[in-house]
Design an enzyme around this catalytic site. Sequence first.
Site, PDB file in Angstrom:
ATOM      1  N   THR A 151       0.837  -1.200   0.000  1.00  0.00           N
ATOM      2  CA  THR A 151       0.000   0.000   0.000  1.00  0.00           C
ATOM      3  C   THR A 151       0.873   1.252   0.000  1.00  0.00           C
ATOM      4  O   THR A 151       1.872   1.303   0.707  1.00  0.00           O
ATOM      5  CB  THR A 151      -0.878   0.015   1.258  1.00  0.00           C
ATOM      6  OG1 THR A 151      -1.726  -1.124   1.248  1.00  0.00           O
ATOM      7  CG2 THR A 151      -1.713   1.292   1.343  1.00  0.00           C
ATOM      8  N   ARG A 179     -12.475  -8.965  -1.365  1.00  0.00           N
ATOM      9  CA  ARG A 179     -11.560  -8.911  -0.222  1.00  0.00           C
ATOM     10  C   ARG A 179     -11.112  -7.473   0.039  1.00  0.00           C
ATOM     11  O   ARG A 179     -10.809  -6.728  -0.884  1.00  0.00           O
ATOM     12  CB  ARG A 179     -10.342  -9.790  -0.492  1.00  0.00           C
ATOM     13  CG  ARG A 179      -9.283  -9.795   0.640  1.00  0.00           C
ATOM     14  CD  ARG A 179      -8.186  -8.784   0.388  1.00  0.00           C
ATOM     15  NE  ARG A 179      -7.083  -8.898   1.371  1.00  0.00           N
ATOM     16  CZ  ARG A 179      -6.081  -8.037   1.472  1.00  0.00           C
ATOM     17  NH1 ARG A 179      -6.025  -6.990   0.668  1.00  0.00           N
ATOM     18  NH2 ARG A 179      -5.132  -8.212   2.374  1.00  0.00           N
ATOM     19  N   VAL A 180     -11.070  -7.082   1.303  1.00  0.00           N
ATOM     20  CA  VAL A 180     -10.603  -5.759   1.705  1.00  0.00           C
ATOM     21  C   VAL A 180      -9.593  -5.932   2.829  1.00  0.00           C
ATOM     22  O   VAL A 180      -9.813  -6.721   3.755  1.00  0.00           O
ATOM     23  CB  VAL A 180     -11.766  -4.865   2.181  1.00  0.00           C
ATOM     24  CG1 VAL A 180     -11.239  -3.500   2.626  1.00  0.00           C
ATOM     25  CG2 VAL A 180     -12.801  -4.708   1.088  1.00  0.00           C
ATOM     26  N   GLY A 181      -8.489  -5.209   2.758  1.00  0.00           N
ATOM     27  CA  GLY A 181      -7.483  -5.257   3.804  1.00  0.00           C
ATOM     28  C   GLY A 181      -7.616  -4.095   4.769  1.00  0.00           C
ATOM     29  O   GLY A 181      -8.691  -3.510   4.930  1.00  0.00           O
ATOM     30  N   ASP A 182      -6.517  -3.718   5.388  1.00  0.00           N
ATOM     31  CA  ASP A 182      -6.543  -2.666   6.404  1.00  0.00           C
ATOM     32  C   ASP A 182      -6.538  -1.257   5.826  1.00  0.00           C
ATOM     33  O   ASP A 182      -6.894  -0.295   6.515  1.00  0.00           O
ATOM     34  CB  ASP A 182      -5.321  -2.807   7.312  1.00  0.00           C
ATOM     35  CG  ASP A 182      -4.026  -2.493   6.552  1.00  0.00           C
ATOM     36  OD1 ASP A 182      -3.702  -3.269   5.641  1.00  0.00           O
ATOM     37  OD2 ASP A 182      -3.378  -1.469   6.829  1.00  0.00           O
ATOM     38  N   THR A 202       1.414  -0.377   5.854  1.00  0.00           N
ATOM     39  CA  THR A 202       1.456  -1.206   4.661  1.00  0.00           C
ATOM     40  C   THR A 202       1.862  -2.609   5.083  1.00  0.00           C
ATOM     41  O   THR A 202       2.572  -2.788   6.069  1.00  0.00           O
ATOM     42  CB  THR A 202       2.452  -0.657   3.620  1.00  0.00           C
ATOM     43  OG1 THR A 202       2.468  -1.527   2.470  1.00  0.00           O
ATOM     44  CG2 THR A 202       3.860  -0.581   4.176  1.00  0.00           C
ATOM     45  N   GLY A 203       1.404  -3.598   4.325  1.00  0.00           N
ATOM     46  CA  GLY A 203       1.745  -4.979   4.656  1.00  0.00           C
ATOM     47  C   GLY A 203       0.555  -5.894   4.477  1.00  0.00           C
ATOM     48  O   GLY A 203      -0.376  -5.593   3.726  1.00  0.00           O
ATOM     49  N   LEU A 204       0.579  -7.012   5.169  1.00  0.00           N
ATOM     50  CA  LEU A 204      -0.499  -7.990   5.059  1.00  0.00           C
ATOM     51  C   LEU A 204      -1.715  -7.496   5.842  1.00  0.00           C
ATOM     52  O   LEU A 204      -1.720  -7.501   7.069  1.00  0.00           O
ATOM     53  CB  LEU A 204      -0.041  -9.350   5.580  1.00  0.00           C
ATOM     54  CG  LEU A 204      -1.083 -10.463   5.501  1.00  0.00           C
ATOM     55  CD1 LEU A 204      -1.519 -10.719   4.056  1.00  0.00           C
ATOM     56  CD2 LEU A 204      -0.553 -11.745   6.130  1.00  0.00           C
ATOM     57  N   GLY A 205      -2.730  -7.065   5.122  1.00  0.00           N
ATOM     58  CA  GLY A 205      -3.902  -6.467   5.759  1.00  0.00           C
ATOM     59  C   GLY A 205      -4.592  -7.364   6.753  1.00  0.00           C
ATOM     60  O   GLY A 205      -5.097  -6.898   7.780  1.00  0.00           O
TER      61      GLY A 205
END
Length: 317
Positions: A151, A179-182, A202-205
């Site tokens: 991100t 799918r939605v992350g953080d 940023t990273g694995l949501g």
Amino acid sequence: MTYGMIATWRMAYDGVASMTEALKNGEGAGTALVEAIKKVEDYPFYKSVGYGGFPNEECILEMDAAYMDGDTFDIGAVAGIQDVKNPIAVAEALSHERFNSFLVGAGATKFAKQAGFDCRNMVTARAKRLWELRLEEIQKHNLSPYDGHDTVGAVALDLNKKMVAGTSSSGLFMKKSGRVGDSPLSGSGFYVDSEIGGATATGLGEDLMKGCLSYEIVRLMGTGMHPQAAADQVVYGFSDLLEKRKGKAGAFSLVCMNKNGEWGVATNVEFSFAVATEKEAAEIYLAYPAENKTTRIEVADKAWLDAYEARIKKPVD
């Protein structure tokens, strides 16, 4: 009075460099941040944001973005938006809405089209071919499909002491539809308070959204903690907690800046970022987790920058 901007990943450098000059000349934090992130969204070789971003399992590009005003706490966000050139601009527009400020899927896309935002096919031929190759790899080697979740997140401070934060992402490569992350989630992917400072992630949501890391960094800065100390405490503390509770922690990195233009970064992987302030010219840095829950930061050298450029522009077979 001071000014500055910090953002995740090397891809943010051009926007940070140009828009920090604009901040120096009196541009508002909101405009500067949106324009900086738009530069990332518009560049086709940045494969995790905007045009040219990695599509989902159905080869559809679903994008997420958010914007927060640190003066008013107004937030605008979109998730799963399609065929819109600059999701960050849509998020900023939504931050002015009293109601319906977070839109998802078809509703977000409909709003953008009706509001006159530039709409187009956002899946490039290069991104489609990379999707096809990844599909072949998955079928041939029984690999996990998921790869890539970078991100662009930024925090900006202007001469009037206004602060804003924003994010934009195409999310996890080969993700499930919807799918939605953080990234568009307040407190997790971003948070800002002009009287304290701001942070973005940023990273694995899926792991980042297990905590409210951006909010927690801002809260600690509000107690007088230096941004670097706040970032270190939150990132390494939560990474350790996930390791203890789940046995593993996904990759995640956070950047932050306080109202005085001081900044901090913490990460549990190798991570690049860009920053510029009244006191320091725009620069690209690398960050690494170090001993005693601290972060080692160094300037990215020419060899690293050349390798990065070659990697993102590598011809597709």
